[in-house]
Scaffold this motif. Structure first.
Motif, PDB file in Angstrom:
ATOM      1  N   LEU A 541      -1.877 -34.831 -59.664  1.00 51.98           N
ATOM      2  CA  LEU A 541      -0.062 -34.502 -59.317  1.00 51.98           C
ATOM      3  C   LEU A 541       0.069 -33.097 -59.497  1.00 51.98           C
ATOM      4  CD1 LEU A 541       1.578 -37.686 -60.862  1.00 51.98           C
ATOM      5  CD2 LEU A 541       1.654 -37.089 -58.528  1.00 51.98           C
ATOM      6  N   ASP A 542      -0.377 -32.475 -60.752  1.00 47.45           N
ATOM      7  CA  ASP A 542      -0.307 -31.010 -61.092  1.00 47.45           C
ATOM      8  C   ASP A 542      -0.885 -30.379 -59.961  1.00 47.45           C
ATOM      9  OD1 ASP A 542       0.749 -31.806 -63.513  1.00 47.45           O
ATOM     10  OD2 ASP A 542      -0.873 -31.510 -64.580  1.00 47.45           O
ATOM     11  N   GLU A 543      -1.873 -30.573 -59.421  1.00 40.79           N
ATOM     12  CA  GLU A 543      -2.573 -30.002 -58.390  1.00 40.79           C
ATOM     13  C   GLU A 543      -1.524 -29.827 -57.240  1.00 40.79           C
ATOM     14  OE1 GLU A 543      -6.643 -30.846 -57.081  1.00 40.79           O
ATOM     15  OE2 GLU A 543      -7.024 -30.899 -59.291  1.00 40.79           O
ATOM     16  N   TYR A 544      -0.933 -31.096 -56.890  1.00 34.06           N
ATOM     17  CA  TYR A 544      -0.119 -31.428 -55.687  1.00 34.06           C
ATOM     18  C   TYR A 544       1.173 -30.312 -55.928  1.00 34.06           C
ATOM     19  CZ  TYR A 544       3.051 -33.883 -52.581  1.00 34.06           C
ATOM     20  OH  TYR A 544       3.988 -34.468 -51.694  1.00 34.06           O
ATOM     21  N   HIS A 545       1.761 -30.622 -57.100  1.00 33.79           N
ATOM     22  CA  HIS A 545       2.733 -29.675 -57.142  1.00 33.79           C
ATOM     23  C   HIS A 545       2.499 -28.071 -57.274  1.00 33.79           C
ATOM     24  CE1 HIS A 545       4.559 -33.079 -60.133  1.00 33.79           C
ATOM     25  NE2 HIS A 545       4.717 -33.274 -58.625  1.00 33.79           N
ATOM     26  N   HIS A 546       1.323 -27.469 -57.641  1.00 33.58           N
ATOM     27  CA  HIS A 546       0.911 -26.307 -57.336  1.00 33.58           C
ATOM     28  C   HIS A 546       1.122 -25.957 -55.838  1.00 33.58           C
ATOM     29  CE1 HIS A 546       0.786 -25.447 -61.374  1.00 33.58           C
ATOM     30  NE2 HIS A 546      -0.387 -26.186 -61.549  1.00 33.58           N
ATOM     31  N   SER A 547       0.431 -26.768 -55.168  1.00 31.54           N
ATOM     32  CA  SER A 547       0.264 -26.576 -53.624  1.00 31.54           C
ATOM     33  C   SER A 547       1.716 -26.737 -52.822  1.00 31.54           C
ATOM     34  CB  SER A 547      -0.734 -27.678 -52.998  1.00 31.54           C
ATOM     35  OG  SER A 547      -0.187 -28.845 -52.947  1.00 31.54           O
ATOM     36  N   MET A 548       2.715 -27.621 -53.587  1.00 40.35           N
ATOM     37  CA  MET A 548       3.856 -27.303 -52.751  1.00 40.35           C
ATOM     38  C   MET A 548       4.500 -26.143 -53.062  1.00 40.35           C
ATOM     39  SD  MET A 548       6.258 -30.991 -53.429  1.00 40.35           S
ATOM     40  CE  MET A 548       6.011 -31.177 -55.222  1.00 40.35           C
ATOM     41  N   GLU A 549       4.279 -25.752 -54.392  1.00 37.30           N
ATOM     42  CA  GLU A 549       4.827 -24.453 -54.713  1.00 37.30           C
ATOM     43  C   GLU A 549       4.453 -23.359 -53.973  1.00 37.30           C
ATOM     44  OE1 GLU A 549       3.955 -23.413 -58.925  1.00 37.30           O
ATOM     45  OE2 GLU A 549       5.673 -22.524 -59.271  1.00 37.30           O
ATOM     46  N   ALA A 550       3.036 -23.177 -53.682  1.00 36.11           N
ATOM     47  CA  ALA A 550       2.312 -22.186 -53.135  1.00 36.11           C
ATOM     48  C   ALA A 550       3.003 -22.355 -51.621  1.00 36.11           C
ATOM     49  CB  ALA A 550       0.824 -22.532 -52.949  1.00 36.11           C
ATOM     50  N   GLU A 551       3.148 -23.332 -51.164  1.00 34.78           N
ATOM     51  CA  GLU A 551       3.501 -23.490 -49.762  1.00 34.78           C
ATOM     52  C   GLU A 551       5.041 -22.816 -49.638  1.00 34.78           C
ATOM     53  OE1 GLU A 551       4.646 -27.281 -47.092  1.00 34.78           O
ATOM     54  OE2 GLU A 551       2.756 -27.461 -48.409  1.00 34.78           O
ATOM     55  N   VAL A 552       5.889 -23.226 -50.377  1.00 31.90           N
ATOM     56  CA  VAL A 552       7.228 -22.324 -50.508  1.00 31.90           C
ATOM     57  C   VAL A 552       7.078 -20.949 -50.542  1.00 31.90           C
ATOM     58  CG1 VAL A 552       9.479 -22.391 -51.392  1.00 31.90           C
ATOM     59  CG2 VAL A 552       8.270 -24.526 -51.143  1.00 31.90           C
ATOM     60  N   LEU A 553       6.104 -20.591 -51.655  1.00 25.61           N
ATOM     61  CA  LEU A 553       6.216 -19.110 -51.965  1.00 25.61           C
ATOM     62  C   LEU A 553       5.612 -18.481 -50.559  1.00 25.61           C
ATOM     63  CD1 LEU A 553       4.740 -18.980 -55.454  1.00 25.61           C
ATOM     64  CD2 LEU A 553       7.146 -18.677 -54.859  1.00 25.61           C
ATOM     65  N   ALA A 554       4.647 -19.089 -49.700  1.00 22.72           N
ATOM     66  CA  ALA A 554       4.158 -18.567 -48.465  1.00 22.72           C
ATOM     67  C   ALA A 554       5.180 -18.505 -47.351  1.00 22.72           C
ATOM     68  CB  ALA A 554       2.986 -19.376 -47.983  1.00 22.72           C
ATOM     69  N   LYS A 555       6.160 -19.295 -47.515  1.00 19.57           N
ATOM     70  CA  LYS A 555       7.095 -19.466 -46.371  1.00 19.57           C
ATOM     71  C   LYS A 555       8.130 -18.034 -46.755  1.00 19.57           C
ATOM     72  CE  LYS A 555       7.427 -24.126 -44.835  1.00 19.57           C
ATOM     73  NZ  LYS A 555       7.958 -25.501 -45.184  1.00 19.57           N
ATOM     74  N   THR A 556       8.531 -18.054 -47.964  1.00 23.72           N
ATOM     75  CA  THR A 556       9.541 -16.970 -48.450  1.00 23.72           C
ATOM     76  C   THR A 556       8.730 -15.497 -48.169  1.00 23.72           C
ATOM     77  OG1 THR A 556      10.970 -16.294 -49.900  1.00 23.72           O
ATOM     78  CG2 THR A 556       8.916 -16.859 -50.838  1.00 23.72           C
ATOM     79  N   GLU A 557       7.657 -15.512 -48.260  1.00 24.51           N
ATOM     80  CA  GLU A 557       6.841 -14.256 -47.957  1.00 24.51           C
ATOM     81  C   GLU A 557       7.081 -13.874 -46.776  1.00 24.51           C
ATOM     82  OE1 GLU A 557       2.741 -14.116 -49.875  1.00 24.51           O
ATOM     83  OE2 GLU A 557       2.217 -12.811 -48.337  1.00 24.51           O
ATOM     84  N   ARG A 558       6.634 -14.822 -45.865  1.00 24.65           N
ATOM     85  CA  ARG A 558       6.921 -14.620 -44.345  1.00 24.65           C
ATOM     86  C   ARG A 558       8.276 -14.300 -43.875  1.00 24.65           C
ATOM     87  NH1 ARG A 558       7.457 -18.650 -40.138  1.00 24.65           N
ATOM     88  NH2 ARG A 558       7.279 -17.210 -38.568  1.00 24.65           N
ATOM     89  N   LEU A 559       9.163 -15.183 -44.620  1.00 26.49           N
ATOM     90  CA  LEU A 559      10.558 -14.930 -44.425  1.00 26.49           C
ATOM     91  C   LEU A 559      11.209 -13.413 -44.538  1.00 26.49           C
ATOM     92  CD1 LEU A 559      13.427 -15.891 -43.699  1.00 26.49           C
ATOM     93  CD2 LEU A 559      13.740 -16.759 -45.937  1.00 26.49           C
ATOM     94  N   GLU A 560      10.448 -13.156 -45.873  1.00 25.20           N
ATOM     95  CA  GLU A 560      10.932 -11.481 -46.286  1.00 25.20           C
ATOM     96  C   GLU A 560      10.186 -10.639 -45.516  1.00 25.20           C
ATOM     97  OE1 GLU A 560      10.682 -11.494 -50.591  1.00 25.20           O
ATOM     98  OE2 GLU A 560      11.099 -13.445 -50.794  1.00 25.20           O
ATOM     99  N   LYS A 561       9.127 -10.834 -45.033  1.00 24.14           N
ATOM    100  CA  LYS A 561       8.292 -10.105 -44.258  1.00 24.14           C
ATOM    101  C   LYS A 561       8.878  -9.610 -42.513  1.00 24.14           C
ATOM    102  CE  LYS A 561       3.530  -9.447 -43.077  1.00 24.14           C
ATOM    103  NZ  LYS A 561       2.114 -10.018 -43.173  1.00 24.14           N
TER     104      LYS A 561
END
Lengths: 569, 569
Positions: A541-561
């Motif tokens: 579950l901890d891994e799953y939460h990290h991957s969800m977090e990473a997914e959102v962070l990647a999206k915001t990176e793209r959004l900001e870019k």
């Protein structure tokens, strides 16, 4: 650990396992029994005493070399022990007290002792070894009744079931020349047993209540804990502790009881030593009955809780290994145990003989259902169990014969919503099952499913339903397994009907409700429940939460870019 | 269990614990070492061989009496073993293979072996025993670096940390006259270890990944499982299994690894025998490393899953007992272990000497937090832990230092609703805590509470909130512990605002929602979650359900008796 030398009267398997426990504590033990007896095999000393544990001279010899003497069998010469203790010339104390041993070794005196102390036990009478006297008992108690030798009786040797007047002659022949007493037949539902340790200061500590199954009057299988309600287990512990409090001296006692159809418990017999019903403690508890006994007679600490199971989730079954009809044929059973993960073989170093106690097998697991499957394989009556323990090591792939999560739904029209959750369970490697169970159209199937879930090892139930969504609540009403409800959106009312029908349960019956159509969260909640006790799921579950977090962070990176105007292209 | 006789080179504690395991399987063992060595003390045979395990004649004598020979220490005469095996005149096979032993006992060859097999390991070079050569290493590797004796090195004897050029002379003196090699300093975060069993057919099985803590280069504490993410544990198992696959012969291997700050794992050293980092298996697994070794060298079954923890919830810590500065002062630590439930002392029958390995203590429990508390007490650095195990035996009353359920609420105005649930937890004897944690007013406190809950041993969180009820969902977002949400009814909207705010969580983060204001059901749901793995709570729930049923049945009896018109009076 202790500079005392412990002298043991008797070198059979119980003595052997005492010696094993004492070795680990660097406590010196010397044994009085025949040469090469099981206990002596694992104890390379030249101070052992060779002879019989009933021989006064040999007992005196053992006493002269010991600081404390104890027994592995009650059929010793208790009188000599008492004289030795009273003589003052002897430095060895005897634990438990010779008086206790003398009282217990005469089973009829033992019985009278319980009655005089107001402890619940079955009716008994001493009886002359004549056909007339036995007939008289038949009039009083009815048939069958139990005829027992007062002394030298154990493992069924010394017990005879008198089934009718016609069996009286046979009974007298079988128990030839021994002092007898009769017991009213206890039509018990189940036999329970508790190991109780009495320390030098008289305080008592009990191990968990277990269930014993006998075959030909010999202990056959022990279930630990007993498969009864917790209230019965507590009641059994209290009766056992109270009974052991009435004896003098330190050591472990094996207390056997009957559970009657009324629910009442009756004391059967007590052994003033380690006992077959306590062998499971070697592998299911951190401190075994043998170590507890050694600690008790040496006055070493016995802290509160030492007699608990190793973990709250520990379950265990013990199977006795008796010599087979063919020499060594019992080793087939041992071989199957070696092929079973979570099973351990304890052999006693004895030569093979039919019906002789050669060893025992302990099975330990997080679930009694698993233990029972393993037992069936070891006894040759069931298939080889799949590797257990969705645990620490390997994660069983997809569906498994032992599901931990049950997913049910009222109709196949719920499947599109529910299978999203099923995919999550699969992704996390959770053993699960998927079934259609309708509250309204298959009410009896629902009842069966709910009432059997806990004993099948199901740890959480996910129930999806729409409209007048009764399934989750009705299942919850018939099980104590946690039930997770998924409100499925129907064609009207936007799913609010299902949501309220599932979440607004009355006080007393909870349903863990998740968002409308959100079977993903139901699956994740089930995994959180498993993860509370199975660390590998919590880690996933901890891994799953990290991957969800990473997914959102990647999206915001793209959004900001790329900027918010370009983002959706 | 097996008619083979196992000859063991070495009679120290590892040999002793092998003998103990073999006894239980009725497998005969004979030992080559000095008289009265630890292994011989518990094995009453007159066929033991007295002498050194490097002496060719003595090894041949052992071989003539054995069917299979194995080792408890790698510093044996591997060459003689190899000659014996190749001579054909000798009936005893050697496991693991003498080639494997020879390779491993020279630590530099061992290192080269890993590199040639593409296994990740730290840099190393052989080096002459001269100041110049060591200075050259200093230029290449920087300081500190590790200087090791290639042979006869264990338990830190043979290792020297060269901290600067100024320490080179001291290093040469310490490792006087031994063939040397240098290792680049591995600035690891943590040391991990895995016991791997290789069977005669070459298949490997690994025990759980553990974390080892060394003190003065000697194993001090082992945490089982390692306190790292499951993915790291799996990676360590794979590296360990791959490493052991490269060796020949059957038996258990102890694989030591470094976890680097990057997360990468580097192989450190492997021992071709039972290992200190595997002692926890005696009490945390059903099949110990010693039994696994005996089974492997005798060709007995090693079924999938035999090396799992006893139950999915098992946690364990091992503490080594070294001889104290004063003779027997180490027994103080043992004494505290005896006062600790769930701890077991294993002593080796050695005479006391400073820093000598005298024994070890295994602590086993359902939670690592519990194990750590017990360890602190045993080491004399913490208070005496409360009796553990809300388990089988005694139910801790009310609040407890180790809560299983955390109840939090956004405001004290929620307390009247929430305390009804708290009373249920109390009634069921669940250890719990009650706290005010507000998502909006104490966001940092909430973060701390959520992120620490799992490691504190909390198995379920009950969160009550009203209005824009964010607490349950926000806590759920920061923990993998199951979170139960109680919608508290505010002054407007009848609680539907709270309900929807709690239940309609996005995919990925579940909150188990109960009915509005129904903290009773939240508590019962938490107890169901505990009950899924702790049978006594399931049993109590069963009792509770029966009493609810009886209550309703009594009411209907009265209703039917007095009639519906009179009922309400």
């Amino acid at each position: 650990m202790d500079s005392k030398t412990v002298g043991i009267l008797g070198g059979g398997q119980l003595g052997r396992m005492m010696v094993e426990a004492a070795h680990r504590l660097n406590i010196k033990t010397i044994v009085l029994d025949a040469d090469n007896s099981p206990a002596k095999q694992i104890n390379a000393l030249d101070e052992h005493v060779s002879g019989k544990f009933t021989d006064p001279e040999k007992i005196a010899e053992l006493a002269s070399r010991s600081d404390v003497m104890t027994i592995e069998i009650e059929h010793v010469n208790a009188q000599v022990l008492e004289e030795l203790e009273n003589s003052g010339s002897n430095k060895a104390s005897v634990q438990p007290k010779p008086k206790t041993i003398a009282l217990i070794k005469d089973k009829y005196l033992q019985k009278q002792h319980y009655i005089s102390h107001g402890l619940a036990t079955s009716h008994a009478k001493d009886v002359a070894s004549t056909p007339e006297a036995l007939k008289q008992i038949g009039y009083e108690y009815g048939y069958p009744y139990m005829l027992k030798s007062r002394t030298d009786a154990y493992d069924g040797r010394g017990n005879f079931v008198v089934e009718s007047e016609g069996h009286i002659e046979e009974a007298l022949k079988f128990l030839n020349d021994r002092p007898l007493y009769a017991e009213k037949w206890a039509r018990f539902e189940r036999e329970l047993a508790v190991m109780v340790v009495r320390s030098l200061d008289g305080s008592v500590h009990s191990y968990p209540t277990v269930e014993t199954v006998h075959k030909d009057n010999i202990c056959h299988i022990v279930y630990a804990p007993a498969r009864v309600a917790d209230s019965v287990r507590r009641q059994a512990k209290i009766l056992a502790e109270n009974a052991v409090k009435t004896f003098e001296g330190a050591g472990i006692f094996g207390v056997e009881m009957f559970q009657m159809p009324s629910g009442d418990l009756l004391l059967n017999e007590i052994a003033p030593r380690p006992h077959n019903s306590g062998h499971y403690t070697q592998d299911a508890c951190v401190t075994s009955q043998f170590e507890a006994h050694i600690r008790a007679v040496c006055g070493l600490p016995l802290p509160d809780g030492f007699s608990n199971f190793s973990t709250p989730g520990t379950n265990s079954i013990m199977l006795n290994i008796l010599g087979g009809a063919e020499p060594n044929s019992e080793l087939e059973t041992c071989r199957r145990a070696l092929e079973t993960p979570g099973a351990i073989v304890h052999l006693y170093g004895k030569s093979t003989r039919e019906k002789r106690k050669m060893g025992h097998i302990n099975i330990v697991s997080g679930s009694m259902v698993e233990c029972e499957k393993k037992l069936a394989f070891i006894m040759g009556t069931g298939p080889k169990p799949q590797e257990e323990n969705a645990s620490s090591q390997k994660i069983p792939a997809g569906l498994s014969p032992t599901p931990l999560v049950g997913m049910i739904m009222g109709s196949d029209s719920d499947l599109p919503v529910m299978q999203v959750g099923a995919n999550i369970l699969k992704k996390f490697g959770v053993p699960f099952e998927v079934k259609i169970v309708s509250a309204h159209r298959t009410p009896h199937r629902m009842t069966n499913y709910a009432t059997e879930a806990a004993s099948r090892g199901i740890k959480a139930i996910i129930a999806g339903a729409g409209g007048a969504a009764h399934l989750p609540g009705m299942v919850a009403a018939m099980t104590s397994v946690p039930v997770i409800g998924v409100p499925v959106k129907g064609s009207t009312l936007d799913g609010v009907d299902s949501l309220h029908s599932i979440v607004q349960m009355p006080r007393g019956i909870p349903v863990a409700t998740v968002a409308i159509n959100n079977s993903t969260n139901a699956a994740l909640l089930a995994i959180r429940i498993l993860g509370a006790f199975m660390p590998e799921y919590q880690a996933k579950l901890d891994e799953y939460h990290h991957s969800m977090e990473a997914e959102v962070l990647a999206k915001t990176e793209r959004l900001e870019k790329v900027g918010y105007e370009e983002y959706k292209n």
